[in-house]
Design a protein around this motif. Structure first.
Motif, PDB file in Angstrom:
ATOM      1  N   THR A  80       0.841  -1.194   0.000  1.00  0.00           N
ATOM      2  CA  THR A  80       0.000   0.000   0.000  1.00  0.00           C
ATOM      3  C   THR A  80       0.881   1.250   0.000  1.00  0.00           C
ATOM      4  O   THR A  80       2.095   1.180   0.216  1.00  0.00           O
ATOM      5  N   TRP A 106       5.638  -0.006  -3.859  1.00  0.00           N
ATOM      6  CA  TRP A 106       4.328   0.283  -3.297  1.00  0.00           C
ATOM      7  C   TRP A 106       3.396   0.860  -4.364  1.00  0.00           C
ATOM      8  O   TRP A 106       3.834   1.355  -5.400  1.00  0.00           O
ATOM      9  N   ASP A 121      -2.676  -4.665  -1.900  1.00  0.00           N
ATOM     10  CA  ASP A 121      -2.899  -3.221  -1.734  1.00  0.00           C
ATOM     11  C   ASP A 121      -4.404  -3.033  -1.726  1.00  0.00           C
ATOM     12  O   ASP A 121      -5.058  -3.385  -0.756  1.00  0.00           O
ATOM     13  N   SER A 139      -6.113   1.366   3.355  1.00  0.00           N
ATOM     14  CA  SER A 139      -5.344   0.156   3.655  1.00  0.00           C
ATOM     15  C   SER A 139      -6.129  -0.783   4.558  1.00  0.00           C
ATOM     16  O   SER A 139      -6.707  -0.366   5.562  1.00  0.00           O
ATOM     17  N   GLY A 151      -4.692   4.560  -4.503  1.00  0.00           N
ATOM     18  CA  GLY A 151      -5.043   3.858  -3.272  1.00  0.00           C
ATOM     19  C   GLY A 151      -6.476   4.159  -2.835  1.00  0.00           C
ATOM     20  O   GLY A 151      -7.014   5.240  -3.107  1.00  0.00           O
TER      21      GLY A 151
END
Length: 321
Positions: free
Chosen positions: A81, A146, A121, A155, A152
């Motif tokens: 992540t 990452w 992720d 998480s 993203g």
């Protein structure tokens, strides 16, 4: 019986046989050729024939050796992540740099095991199915980075749990006698609202496990992407990632395994308690080499030839006196 000829030596030996046989046949009925000379030529032919056998390299039977290798199946889980781009490892390196160094050390310490790698992720996937090729694991992790922050969606440190469970269950079905280990590499930062799922269901498959934690309580800024010098900004302010060490400790307790906080390379503890050793039989198709027997015969004939010449010259010297 098998043969593994040395073709250069075989060609030279066959040529020598042809020459010595030709000389012998050419003088077989020659009354002027002394008996000693005929014996020498027969001996020369014998040496040439034995050299042919040496060059052919005949073998008999087979050779088997047994070595023992680790019988462990190892599942490696890696958090990729955006927070793994935080720069609080070993004096300003990213947390992912620490994961790379530690996975490499782990693979070396468990040489001979089978490895599978799960990365997670937004989603989880098997990045590498079970393999005994440790270099493949190291190459994969060397190229791993990452997830870029802009992609993203929060998480979840348990994102890869079910994927790892499937791999461990597969290992147990295929070979119940194997040792199985789980190694988790992450920072423990849970940014989704839901609490992380428990790892306790995985315990039934495991001989041992270790959770490796990266980051610090004070936290650090995160690079936006691998190779970038820019940091993540959220709502106009620098975004700071804090490791969730409490979450990682809880995970280790659920697995009944070890926990290690990783701040720099070296001193990695894999907590391997009961490794299973599996015998591996290596069969050499060449079998037992026999060329040396013919080489000894050739050496004996050469010694005989030398002894005959020495004796002849001694007799000749006495007669001349």
């Amino acid at each position: 019986m098998n043969a593994f000829p040395n073709w250069y030596l075989l060609g030279a030996a066959v040529l020598l046989v042809a020459v010595t046989a030709g000389v012998l046949l050419g003088t077989r009925n020659d009354a002027h050729v002394a008996a000693r000379t005929r014996r020498k030529r027969w001996r020369h032919l014998g040496i040439a024939l034995v050299l042919v056998a040496v060059a052919v390299r005949p073998t008999i039977g087979n050779v088997s050796t047994t070595t023992y290798t680790s019988g462990a199946d190892v599942v490696i889980m890696i958090d990729r992540t955006a927070s793994m781009g935080a720069v609080d490892y070993d004096g300003g390196k990213t947390r992912m740099d620490g994961v790379r160094a530690d996975v490499t050390a782990l693979v070396k310490s468990l040489e001979g095991s089978r490895f599978a790698v799960v990365v997670f992720d937004n989603n989880a996937r098997v990045a590498l199915p079970y393999t005994t090729d440790g270099t493949a694991v190291v190459s994969l992790v060397d190229a791993l980075d990452w997830r870029t922050s802009e992609y993203g969606n929060g998480s979840d440190i348990s994102q890869g749990r079910d994927t790892a469970a499937k791999l461990l269950a597969q290992s147990q079905r295929s070979d119940p006698e194997l040792s199985r280990y789980l190694y988790y590499f992450g920072d423990g930062e849970q940014t989704r609202r839901a609490a992380p799922g428990s790892f306790e269901p995985l315990r039934q498959y495991l001989t041992g496990s270790t959770v490796y934690g990266y980051g610090t309580d004070t936290g650090a800024r995160m690079l936006t992407a691998p190779g970038s010098k820019d940091y993540v900004v959220k709502d106009g302010a620098p975004a700071v990632s804090h490791m969730g060490e409490q979450n990682l400790n809880a995970m280790a307790q659920q697995l009944q395994g070890g926990y290690q906080h990783r701040l720099k390379p070296g001193g990695l503890d894999a907590h391997v308690d009961h490794p299973t050793l599996i015998p591996v039989v290596h069969r050499d198709p060449r079998g037992f080499e026999t060329y040396w027997i013919f080489a000894l015969i050739a050496a004996g004939l050469l010694v005989w030839e030398l002894w005959d010449d020495v004796a002849y010259h001694r007799r000749a010297r006495k007669e001349w006196r």
